[in-house]
Design a protein around this motif. Structure first.
Motif, mmCIF file in Angstrom:
data_model
loop_
_atom_site.group_PDB
_atom_site.id
_atom_site.type_symbol
_atom_site.label_atom_id
_atom_site.label_comp_id
_atom_site.label_asym_id
_atom_site.label_seq_id
_atom_site.Cartn_x
_atom_site.Cartn_y
_atom_site.Cartn_z
ATOM 1 N N THR A 16 0.834 -1.201 0.000
ATOM 2 C CA THR A 16 0.000 0.000 0.000
ATOM 3 C C THR A 16 0.865 1.246 0.000
ATOM 4 O OG1 THR A 16 -1.734 -1.185 1.198
ATOM 5 C CG2 THR A 16 -1.833 1.211 1.236
ATOM 6 N N THR B 258 2.789 1.584 -3.488
ATOM 7 C CA THR B 258 1.911 2.015 -4.580
ATOM 8 C C THR B 258 1.272 3.376 -4.299
ATOM 9 O OG1 THR B 258 0.080 0.761 -3.606
ATOM 10 C CG2 THR B 258 1.390 -0.344 -5.306
ATOM 11 N N SER C 82 -0.913 4.246 -2.137
ATOM 12 C CA SER C 82 -2.364 4.073 -2.086
ATOM 13 C C SER C 82 -2.987 4.458 -0.755
ATOM 14 C CB SER C 82 -2.707 2.597 -2.370
ATOM 15 O OG SER C 82 -2.151 2.161 -3.595
ATOM 16 N N TRP D 20 -6.049 -1.251 -3.054
ATOM 17 C CA TRP D 20 -4.940 -1.575 -2.156
ATOM 18 C C TRP D 20 -5.249 -1.127 -0.731
ATOM 19 C CZ3 TRP D 20 -1.467 -5.051 -2.339
ATOM 20 C CH2 TRP D 20 -0.857 -5.431 -3.536
ATOM 21 N N HIS E 238 -6.122 -3.457 2.561
ATOM 22 C CA HIS E 238 -5.330 -3.336 3.786
ATOM 23 C C HIS E 238 -6.243 -3.167 5.006
ATOM 24 C CE1 HIS E 238 -1.888 -2.540 6.258
ATOM 25 N NE2 HIS E 238 -2.203 -1.273 6.471
#
Length: 362
Positions: free
Chosen positions: A52, A55, A57, A110, A114
């Motif tokens: 996460t 990326t 995100s 993402w 998570h």
């Protein structure tokens, strides 16, 4: 005759004790397996959290909805509403302006995954915990330990939102202080879960080891957690994308002091200066390796399982160092970076098991 009777009685007592120990181990086996499964989920959570972060995100979901946030957007209008919220924060306005809805969905999934995994871990812990309590498999001391783990898990969720909130107003990313705290707390929960699980099955081999070796193992565990915290600071500042050579750093083994301590007050360099943060992570890796080797040399005198665990720790720390170097020189590719993060959890598990066993005299 009296002596023979005493020997027979002693053997009977010993056999009875072993039988009782085996019965207890069998009774607690479901609890151990459950805790190992929770620990595996925590490791997965750390890896997904790393993805996460890599990326970028983590700021895609701008609200904390512990209950209703379980479901993702289920209609085009709901997706557009989430995207509109994201477009209000600095990360979109300064970095991702012009992002399409499909690109937003990629980072959203993402972060949603998570958060969903965090909820799954919560239920995977709470429901079996209540079941085992109901069945009488958990006594009061163990119950308090497990309740403490559950509280730490709830705290971790709050810390996670505290971290995300730091990037929604005045920043384009989350605070490195909060990211490192979030990562380290996850690893503390992992270590504590593993420690409780391992303690539920005493080792078969008992071997006398000096008190100072147990102290050494405790220092090693603390050192691993410190290194994880330093790695969190590196991730939070994207410091791994700078000074991507090894063993030299900007052409030096030790960067000039005026560059390491350029910020005022001086303490800020250790948390906010990209050069200093990366250098500290490198330097402490050498310290950790030296501690692991020192522990191994000490454990050789004891032998048996103590030596085998120490050898494994040195091997894991060495492999983790190689992964760290590869992550750096290849400028943080996601596959190697996640392998490095996974390696940190494996090292942590190994030193935790070692400490628990040494405290048991095994």
């Amino acid at each position: 005759m009296v002596q023979d009777h005493a020997v027979t009685t002693s053997r009977a007592d010993s056999d009875s004790a072993r039988a009782g120990e085996r019965a207890k181990n069998d009774r607690l086996r479901p609890v151990r397996l459950w805790l190992y499964a929770v620990a595996a989920l925590v490791v997965l959570m750390v890896i997904v959290g790393g993805a996460t972060r890599l990326t970028e995100s983590g700021l895609s979901i701008t609200e904390w909805k512990p209950v209703t946030g379980t479901l993702p957007p289920l209609s085009d209008a709901a997706w557009q509403a989430e995207f509109d919220k994201y477009r209000q924060i600095p990360q979109y306005q300064q970095i991702n302006r012009g992002m399409s809805l499909s690109e937003f969905k990629y980072i959203f999934w993402w972060e949603w995954g998570h958060r969903l995994l965090g909820r799954v871990i919560g239920f995977a812990f709470l429901l079996p915990f209540l079941f085992f309590l109901w069945r009488g498999l958990i006594d009061r001391p163990l119950g308090w330990k497990l309740a403490g783990l559950f509280v730490l898990g709830g705290l971790q969720g709050a810390v996670g939102w505290w971290m995300v909130a730091s990037g929604l107003v005045h920043r384009v990313d989350v605070s490195q202080y909060r990211l490192a705290t979030h990562l380290t707390l996850a690893c503390v929960i992992l270590a504590a879960t593993v420690a409780v699980a391992v303690s539920l099955k005493p080792a078969q081999e008992k071997r006398s080891s000096p008190d100072w070796l147990r102290g050494y193992a405790q220092i090693l565990l603390i050192a691993v957690l410190v290194q994880i915290f330093l790695g969190g600071l590196v991730a939070g500042l994207d410091a791994g994308l700078t000074y991507t050579t090894w063993p030299l750093m900007d052409g030096h083994l030790v960067p000039p002091m005026e560059n390491l301590l350029v910020q005022q007050p001086v303490w800020r360099n250790f948390f906010e200066n990209v050069l200093t943060v990366q250098f500290n992570h490198r330097l402490f890796a050498y310290v950790l390796f030296a501690l692991a080797v020192g522990h191994w040399l000490s454990a050789r005198r004891v032998g048996g399982s103590v030596r085998r665990r120490a050898t494994l720790i040195v091997a894991l720390v060495s492999a983790q160092a190689v992964l760290g170097i590869l992550t750096l020189v290849y400028q943080v590719p996601i596959d190697i970076a996640l392998a490095h993060q996974f390696g940190a959890t494996i090292v942590l598990i190994a030193v935790t098991v070692n400490l628990v066993r040494l405290k048991e005299g095994a």
